[in-house]
Design an enzyme around this catalytic site. Structure first.
Site, PDB file in Angstrom:
ATOM      1  N   ASN A   1     -10.147  -2.835   2.697  1.00 53.43           N
ATOM      2  CA  ASN A   1      -9.891  -2.842   1.258  1.00 53.43           C
ATOM      3  C   ASN A   1     -11.193  -2.617   0.493  1.00 53.43           C
ATOM      4  O   ASN A   1     -12.267  -2.591   1.093  1.00 53.43           O
ATOM      5  CB  ASN A   1      -9.312  -4.202   0.841  1.00 53.43           C
ATOM      6  CG  ASN A   1      -7.822  -4.311   1.098  1.00 53.43           C
ATOM      7  OD1 ASN A   1      -7.131  -3.308   1.295  1.00 53.43           O
ATOM      8  ND2 ASN A   1      -7.320  -5.528   1.087  1.00 53.43           N
TER       9      ASN A   1
ATOM     10  N   HIS B   1       0.838  -1.215   0.000  1.00 53.90           N
ATOM     11  CA  HIS B   1       0.000   0.000   0.000  1.00 53.90           C
ATOM     12  C   HIS B   1       0.877   1.271   0.000  1.00 53.90           C
ATOM     13  O   HIS B   1       0.529   2.269   0.625  1.00 53.90           O
ATOM     14  CB  HIS B   1      -0.935   0.036   1.209  1.00 53.90           C
ATOM     15  CG  HIS B   1      -1.928  -1.081   1.237  1.00 53.90           C
ATOM     16  ND1 HIS B   1      -3.191  -0.965   0.715  1.00 53.90           N
ATOM     17  CD2 HIS B   1      -1.847  -2.353   1.692  1.00 53.90           C
ATOM     18  CE1 HIS B   1      -3.842  -2.105   0.881  1.00 53.90           C
ATOM     19  NE2 HIS B   1      -3.046  -2.973   1.461  1.00 53.90           N
TER      20      HIS B   1
HETATM   21 FE1  HDE Z   1      -2.239  -4.696   5.644  1.00 56.08          FE
HETATM   22  N1  HDE Z   1      -0.433  -3.856   6.047  1.00 56.08           N
HETATM   23  N2  HDE Z   1      -1.554  -6.478   6.301  1.00 56.08           N
HETATM   24  N3  HDE Z   1      -3.987  -5.604   5.101  1.00 56.08           N
HETATM   25  N4  HDE Z   1      -2.942  -2.957   4.959  1.00 56.08           N
HETATM   26  C1  HDE Z   1      -0.110  -2.581   5.849  1.00 56.08           C
HETATM   27  O1  HDE Z   1       1.015  -1.235   7.387  1.00 56.08           O
HETATM   28  C2  HDE Z   1      -0.401  -6.673   6.983  1.00 56.08           C
HETATM   29  C3  HDE Z   1      -4.306  -6.903   5.283  1.00 56.08           C
HETATM   30  C4  HDE Z   1      -4.197  -2.688   4.526  1.00 56.08           C
HETATM   31  O2  HDE Z   1      -3.173   3.573   3.995  1.00 56.08           O
HETATM   32  C5  HDE Z   1       1.224  -2.227   6.415  1.00 56.08           C
HETATM   33  O3  HDE Z   1       1.351   0.966   7.712  1.00 56.08           O
HETATM   34  C6  HDE Z   1      -0.293  -8.042   7.425  1.00 56.08           C
HETATM   35  C7  HDE Z   1      -5.706  -7.122   5.042  1.00 56.08           C
HETATM   36  C8  HDE Z   1      -4.298  -1.307   4.116  1.00 56.08           C
HETATM   37  O4  HDE Z   1      -1.509   3.440   5.398  1.00 56.08           O
HETATM   38  C9  HDE Z   1       1.704  -3.529   7.058  1.00 56.08           C
HETATM   39  C10 HDE Z   1      -1.421  -8.663   6.970  1.00 56.08           C
HETATM   40  C11 HDE Z   1      -6.208  -5.898   4.699  1.00 56.08           C
HETATM   41  C12 HDE Z   1      -3.046  -0.774   4.346  1.00 56.08           C
HETATM   42  C13 HDE Z   1       0.552  -4.448   6.770  1.00 56.08           C
HETATM   43  C14 HDE Z   1      -2.203  -7.678   6.264  1.00 56.08           C
HETATM   44  C15 HDE Z   1      -5.125  -4.961   4.750  1.00 56.08           C
HETATM   45  C16 HDE Z   1      -2.220  -1.821   4.871  1.00 56.08           C
HETATM   46  C17 HDE Z   1       2.191  -1.596   5.458  1.00 56.08           C
HETATM   47  C18 HDE Z   1      -1.818 -10.109   7.118  1.00 56.08           C
HETATM   48  C19 HDE Z   1      -7.648  -5.563   4.306  1.00 56.08           C
HETATM   49  C20 HDE Z   1      -2.588   0.646   4.064  1.00 56.08           C
HETATM   50  C21 HDE Z   1       2.349  -0.167   5.923  1.00 56.08           C
HETATM   51  C22 HDE Z   1      -1.820 -10.596   8.468  1.00 56.08           C
HETATM   52  C23 HDE Z   1      -8.606  -5.777   5.358  1.00 56.08           C
HETATM   53  C24 HDE Z   1      -2.888   1.572   5.194  1.00 56.08           C
HETATM   54  C25 HDE Z   1       1.527  -0.041   7.081  1.00 56.08           C
HETATM   55  C26 HDE Z   1      -2.496   2.976   4.847  1.00 56.08           C
HETATM   56  C27 HDE Z   1      -0.885  -1.652   5.261  1.00 56.08           C
HETATM   57  C28 HDE Z   1       0.554  -5.712   7.202  1.00 56.08           C
HETATM   58  C29 HDE Z   1      -3.415  -7.977   5.623  1.00 56.08           C
HETATM   59  C30 HDE Z   1      -5.309  -3.589   4.430  1.00 56.08           C
HETATM   60  C31 HDE Z   1       3.038  -4.050   6.571  1.00 56.08           C
HETATM   61  C32 HDE Z   1       0.871  -8.640   8.201  1.00 56.08           C
HETATM   62  C33 HDE Z   1      -6.465  -8.443   5.181  1.00 56.08           C
HETATM   63  C34 HDE Z   1      -5.517  -0.600   3.558  1.00 56.08           C
HETATM   64  O5  HDE Z   1       1.873  -3.389   8.429  1.00 56.08           O
END
Ligand code: HDE
Length: 698
Positions: free
Chosen positions: A154, A81
């Site tokens: 999402n 993202h």
């Molecule tokens: Fe994320 N995800 N994610 N994700 N995600 C990040 O956090 C992560 C997941 C989502 O506009 C990171 O600040 C793991 C699902 C959005 O700043 C990080 C897992 C969904 C955004 C991270 C998931 C999301 C992130 C990268 C599985 C939808 C952007 C930078 C366990 C429900 C937020 C940050 C923004 C961002 C990790 C799965 C949505 C790396 C480990 C499921 C919208 O921490």
């Protein structure tokens, strides 16, 4: 700007030609330029050197500070993202939801809670483009009076994987390949499909990813989903399961694939610009927040597990209760300070909201805090203005890099009896209003031995992919089959397309066959399913096209004019578009404009060569017979019309413009109209039934 060109930079302010701060112009400023230490800068043009042509002196603290700060301007981009755009706004609750939740923001009808919302793509880096086929992030920070609540979702209601353990593999596979660093954004490459074809649990999300959901027309026209099951908890401690939805006021709208590809050339910032411009214009993007509410009994009765993030609950089974609206009415003041430094974390919840045991959510609760420390460099990232709660923050956490707060007194521990001595004692826990984790009544069922396993129903990887497929229109199905074909056509690893199609045979034999035919390979054998899929009742709510409501509101109409265009017709047309809530955008061969039939000059909003019709939702061609003769030799004009036709848009034209329309290969249908009163109605939608005339879909 005249002063700019005469601003003498050859001599410092201490030099012979002493330069006064101009009263107006780019160098006037609101006050005096200073260093970060507050020292006034006398010369911002010349470094300090020993003699006119001598070496620069290390002593120049003004230069060193400026370059030092510049050198450290970048922070690590988000690992996923990374590319995003954001806006400020508010959430307004319709009615008290006290029976469901004690969350403060849902108690008083009409009360507004400030929000900051960031939309993003997933795979590309921060400098990538807006329009690849990709899932869009939809992250909302609610600054409630009882602390920040982050709903980090999402635009698709399910996810690729069921367990946090798989996330690094998914992300490594989808991002640019490790040795060659391409492709920069997008999933159409070997490693993604290699991984995906080996992970049947990703199949449901893949059908969504290959649908038009991942090529949205605007951030304003995407849905948002919390994805996981959460809980709401009321003051009596009663819990209700909830799935969160955001419904866009403008409805769902997408581009077509060929258009999305061409948009990458036309405007890399297409979605970012659209969000920014609509807010600047005062046409505020808006969504309604919806709850799907259910209890344990319902959860137990479903043929899928509500803790499995690869599953959704059809809206026809549990309707979405609309509880409030969110309006984005202010662009950020500074992209870095706000959009880049905002730190979302799904673990940020407020009393009245709680987690479920969804194993993906559980992993996320750890991950985001950790990521923010590495991205923002300090455990004090919560003090940055964009992250700081708008309610009091009081605790005994102290120090750390970049500490902004200046706590007074000795009370940095608890319990303490300092107050008894007349000193500041600091805050104390509050068992009544403090956050209580919901004590799961049925908890014993969910506890047990320490196991690395998934619950039984998680093994059904195909039923809901089939549900999604069956819920689409024939045209949407053709888009999905074509996207699978397109993406797999880019895969060089021979074994992968066959393996993927072997999985798709469990979703729908017709889909699998269309993809195999599209690739020109024999239908591969069906892969064994861990659990036989079942047929679920189709859910029309999952289709974009079944829910489209024609409207010009929020849409942009490109109008091609040139010298001699009919002035009165142009005025009527632009007036009608504005009245219908749309935005007219005038395109002419020269940016300076065109001389209309009445002799007036009409300025253009965009030059023809730089404003292809992909940028618009509908187009009108208003040309004189003379101008048409010239434009018949202009590829950009012919392509303008041809693409509008190919992208299933309405085309309005005046009779004199017909030769250009004909040369572009336009065939008559309901979307090909005159530039008259009917044009605005025609322009309010796309013509999907035209598609077989313009491309071969799988
Ligand atoms: Fe994320 N995800 N994610 N994700 N995600 C990040 O956090 C992560 C997941 C989502 O506009 C990171 O600040 C793991 C699902 C959005 O700043 C990080 C897992 C969904 C955004 C991270 C998931 C999301 C992130 C990268 C599985 C939808 C952007 C930078 C366990 C429900 C937020 C940050 C923004 C961002 C990790 C799965 C949505 C790396 C480990 C499921 C919208 O921490």
């Amino acid at each position: 700007m005249a002063q700019d060109t005469t601003f003498d930079t050859t001599r410092g302010n201490g030099g012979e030609t002493h330069q006064q701060i101009p009263e107006k112009g780019p160098h006037s400023g609101e006050g005096h330029l200073t260093t970060n230490q507050g020292i006034r800068v006398s010369d911002n043009q010349n470094s300090l050197r020993s003699g006119e042509r001598g070496p620069t002196l290390l002593e120049d603290f003004v230069l060193r500070e400026k370059i030092f700060h510049f050198d450290h301007e970048r922070i690590p981009e988000r690992i996923v993202h990374a590319r995003g755009s954001a806006a400020h706004g508010y959430f307004e609750v319709y009615e008290s939801l006290a029976d469901l939740t004690k969350a403060d923001l849902f108690q008083r009808p009409g009360e507004k809670t400030p929000v900051f919302v960031r939309f993003s793509t997933v795979a590309g880096g921060a400098g990538s483009v807006d329009t690849p086929r990709d899932v869009r992030g939809f992250a909302v920070k609610f600054y409630t009076q009882e602390g920040n609540w982050d709903l980090v979702g999402n635009n698709i209601p399910v996810f690729f994987i069921q367990d946090a353990m798989k996330f690094p593999d998914l992300v490594h596979a989808v991002k640019m390949e490790a040795d060659r660093a391409f492709p920069q954004a997008g999933s159409a490459h070997d490693t993604f499909w290699d991984w995906a074809s080996l992970m049947p649990e990703s199949t449901h999300m893949l059908t969504w990813a290959m649908s038009d959901r991942t090529i949205p027309r605007s951030f304003r026209t995407i849905e948002g989903f919390g994805v996981h099951t959460f809980r709401l908890v009321n003051a009596e401690g009663k819990s209700t399961f909830v799935k969160f939805h955001w419904k866009p006021k403008l409805g769902l709208q997408s581009t077509v694939w060929d258009e999305a590809l061409k948009l990458q050339a036309a405007d890399n910032d297409f979605l970012r610009r659209d969000l920014w411009e609509s807010i600047e214009k005062g046409v505020f993007p808006e969504w309604e927040l919806g709850f799907q509410l259910f209890d344990q009994e319902f959860a137990d009765a479903q043929p899928y597990d509500v803790l499995d993030p690869t599953k959704l609950i059809p809206e026809e089974v549990i309707p979405v209760k609309l509880v409030g609206r969110m309006v984005l009415d202010r662009n950020p003041d500074n992209f870095f300070a706000e959009t880049e430094q905002v730190a979302y974390c799904p673990a940020n919840i407020v009393p009245g909201v709680d987690f479920s045991n969804d194993p993906l959510l559980q992993g996320r609760l750890f991950s985001y805090l950790d990521t923010q420390k590495s991205r923002l460099g300090t455990a004090n990232f919560h003090q940055l203005p964009i992250n700081a709660p708008k309610c009091p923050v009081m605790n005994f956490q102290r120090d750390g890099q970049m500490q902004m707060a200046v706590p007074k007194g000795r009370a940095n521990y608890e319990p303490n009896s300092l107050a008894a001595h007349g000193e500041e004692g600091g805050p104390r826990e509050c068992p009544v209003t403090g956050f209580h984790t919901f004590e799961n009544q049925a908890g014993n069922q969910e506890q047990g031995d320490k196991l690395r396993v998934r619950a039984e129903l998680f093994a059904d990887h195909y039923s809901q992919a089939r549900l999604f497929w069956k819920s689409q229109t024939a045209n949407e199905q053709a888009h999905i089959a074509s996207s699978f074909t397109f993406e797999l056509s880019k895969v060089k690893l021979e074994q992968v397309p066959a393996r993927m199609i072997g999985n798709l045979r469990n979703v729908d034999e017709g889909l699998a066959k269309r993809v195999a035919d599209g690739l020109g390979i024999p239908l591969p054998k069906k892969n064994a399913a861990a659990r036989e899929p079942i047929d679920m009742e189709p859910s029309p709510a999952l289709s974009i096209q079944k829910n489209l409501e024609p409207a010009l509101e929020g849409r942009k109409v490109g109008i091609l004019i040139a010298d001699g265009s009919d002035a009165a017709a142009l005025k009527t047309l632009t007036g009608a578009i504005i009245k219908a809530g749309g935005t007219p955008f005038i395109v002419a061969p020269k940016i300076g404009g065109a001389k209309l039939s009445d002799g007036t000059m009409q300025k253009a909003d965009g030059q023809l060569a730089g404003s292809p019709s992909q940028l618009f939702d509908a187009v009108a061609v208003l040309l004189s017979a003379e101008a048409v003769k010239l434009l018949l030799k202009e590829g950009a004009a012919i392509q303008w019309v041809m693409d509008a036709f190919g992208h299933l848009k309405a085309i309005g034209f005046n009779p004199d413009a017909k030769p250009l329309i004909d040369k572009a290969g336009v065939e008559p249908d309901a979307g090909i109209v005159g530039v008259d009163a009917k044009f605005t109605d025609a322009a309010a939608k796309r013509y999907f039934d035209r598609e077989p005339k313009v491309r071969m879909l799988a």
